[in-house]
Scaffold this active site. Structure first.
Site, PDB file in Angstrom:
ATOM      1  N   GLY A  33      44.668 -27.293  -5.870  1.00  0.00           N
ATOM      2  CA  GLY A  33      45.084 -27.644  -4.445  1.00  0.00           C
ATOM      3  C   GLY A  33      44.971 -28.785  -3.931  1.00  0.00           C
ATOM      4  O   GLY A  33      44.589 -29.804  -4.740  1.00  0.00           O
ATOM      5  N   ASN A  34      45.067 -29.261  -2.882  1.00  0.00           N
ATOM      6  CA  ASN A  34      44.893 -30.296  -2.197  1.00  0.00           C
ATOM      7  C   ASN A  34      44.199 -30.545  -0.788  1.00  0.00           C
ATOM      8  O   ASN A  34      44.193 -29.416  -0.111  1.00  0.00           O
ATOM      9  CB  ASN A  34      46.392 -31.350  -2.083  1.00  0.00           C
ATOM     10  CG  ASN A  34      47.483 -30.550  -1.504  1.00  0.00           C
ATOM     11  OD1 ASN A  34      47.277 -30.745  -0.176  1.00  0.00           O
ATOM     12  ND2 ASN A  34      48.199 -30.126  -1.984  1.00  0.00           N
ATOM     13  N   ARG A  35      44.181 -31.523  -0.352  1.00  0.00           N
ATOM     14  CA  ARG A  35      43.299 -31.610   1.128  1.00  0.00           C
ATOM     15  C   ARG A  35      44.096 -31.549   2.434  1.00  0.00           C
ATOM     16  O   ARG A  35      43.751 -31.729   3.287  1.00  0.00           O
ATOM     17  CB  ARG A  35      42.302 -32.878   1.151  1.00  0.00           C
ATOM     18  CG  ARG A  35      41.204 -32.759   0.216  1.00  0.00           C
ATOM     19  CD  ARG A  35      40.238 -33.697   0.450  1.00  0.00           C
ATOM     20  NE  ARG A  35      39.166 -33.971  -0.850  1.00  0.00           N
ATOM     21  CZ  ARG A  35      38.354 -33.131  -0.924  1.00  0.00           C
ATOM     22  NH1 ARG A  35      37.911 -32.401  -0.345  1.00  0.00           N
ATOM     23  NH2 ARG A  35      37.576 -33.313  -2.046  1.00  0.00           N
ATOM     24  N   SER A  36      45.373 -31.376   2.164  1.00  0.00           N
ATOM     25  CA  SER A  36      46.312 -31.516   3.412  1.00  0.00           C
ATOM     26  C   SER A  36      45.894 -30.394   4.402  1.00  0.00           C
ATOM     27  O   SER A  36      45.480 -29.252   3.944  1.00  0.00           O
ATOM     28  CB  SER A  36      47.870 -31.267   3.063  1.00  0.00           C
ATOM     29  OG  SER A  36      48.644 -31.101   4.141  1.00  0.00           O
TER      30      SER A  36
END
Ligand code: CTP
Ligand code: CA
Length: 228
Positions: A33-36
């Protein structure tokens, strides 16, 4: 300008917005995943609603309450987001891809939880995800739809942004300058909006709602949107 003083210049318009960050499953309990946070996409939805639009928010892994009146479609992965967006783009006067879409996903998702074997971990093979923005912009189903992308760049922001706008084929690209604690996971956002017409509009550092309102100003001005 107080929210209540905003013009209803998006009344009668349908706006499709993606927000958040996709999660690409490794196994039933793990993902890439990512930190958005989804804050910029939700700010876009809130401001479009305030200006009278009907808003569909395709939301990936966002832990915020959705703005009242938005139709929210929850998705997990990039491929789920693509399906949700393509199924709903037909009525949209503008599509804004504010989500952070994972470029790669595990080539295979294990059916069961991956266990330690004692031989060390097996590598996770990756496959490339579909490029939703590219597909929206280059395989258009209606010529009067405004397609907007977001990009975060660290250095050579303008050159990278111009190249990306051209490669994607979108009408507007909102280029965030990241680094020095800006953009990801912060309240404020500073950007330059590049247009396929060669324009560049600086948006000063400020709340994500202010950036969102400037984006709608530019969308409304697009000739495809009926602007001048
Ligand atoms: N995007 C998309 N589908 C993808 C990747 C990105 O629709 N598979 C969209 C994002 O939502 C964003 C825009 O494309 O609006 C730009 O994303 P970015 O990651 O900056 O572009 P990439 O083409 O993935 O280039 P890079 O190699 O710099 O990550
Ligand atoms: Ca990317």
């Amino acid at each position: 300008l107080a929210r209540g003083d905003l013009p209803a210049d998006l009344a009668g318009r349908h706006i499709l917005i993606t927000a958040g960050g996709t999660r690409e499953p490794i196994d039933p309990v793990r993902f890439i995943g990512n930190r958005s946070s989804g804050r910029q996409g939700y700010a876009l939805a809130a401001t479009a609603l305030a200006r009278g639009a009907r808003v569909t928010l395709v939301s990936a892994n966002v832990f915020l309450s959705a703005p009242a009146g938005a139709e929210v479609v929850s998705v997990g992965s990039a491929r789920e987001m693509r399906e949700a967006v393509l199924a709903r783009r037909g009525t949209a006067d503008a599509v804004v891809m504010a989500a952070a879409v994972a470029d790669f996903r595990p080539a295979e998702t294990a059916a069961g939880k991956i266990k330690k074997t004692g031989d060390g971990p097996a590598p996770v093979e990756l496959a490339e995800n579909p490029d939703i923005l590219l597909e929206l912009a280059t395989e258009r189903t209606r010529p009067d739809q405004v397609v907007v992308g977001f990009a975060a760049e660290t250095d050579d922001v303008l050159a990278n942004g111009r190249a990306k706008l051209k490669r994607k084929g979108c009408d507007l690209l909102v280029v965030n300058q990241v680094g020095e604690g800006r953009a990801f996971g912060t309240e404020d956002n500073q950007a330059v909006v590049l247009g396929a017409d060669g324009s560049a509009t600086e948006i000063p550092n400020g709340p994500k709602e202010d950036l969102a309102d400037r984006v709608w100003d530019l969308v409304a001005r697009q000739t495809a949107f009926g602007g001048t």
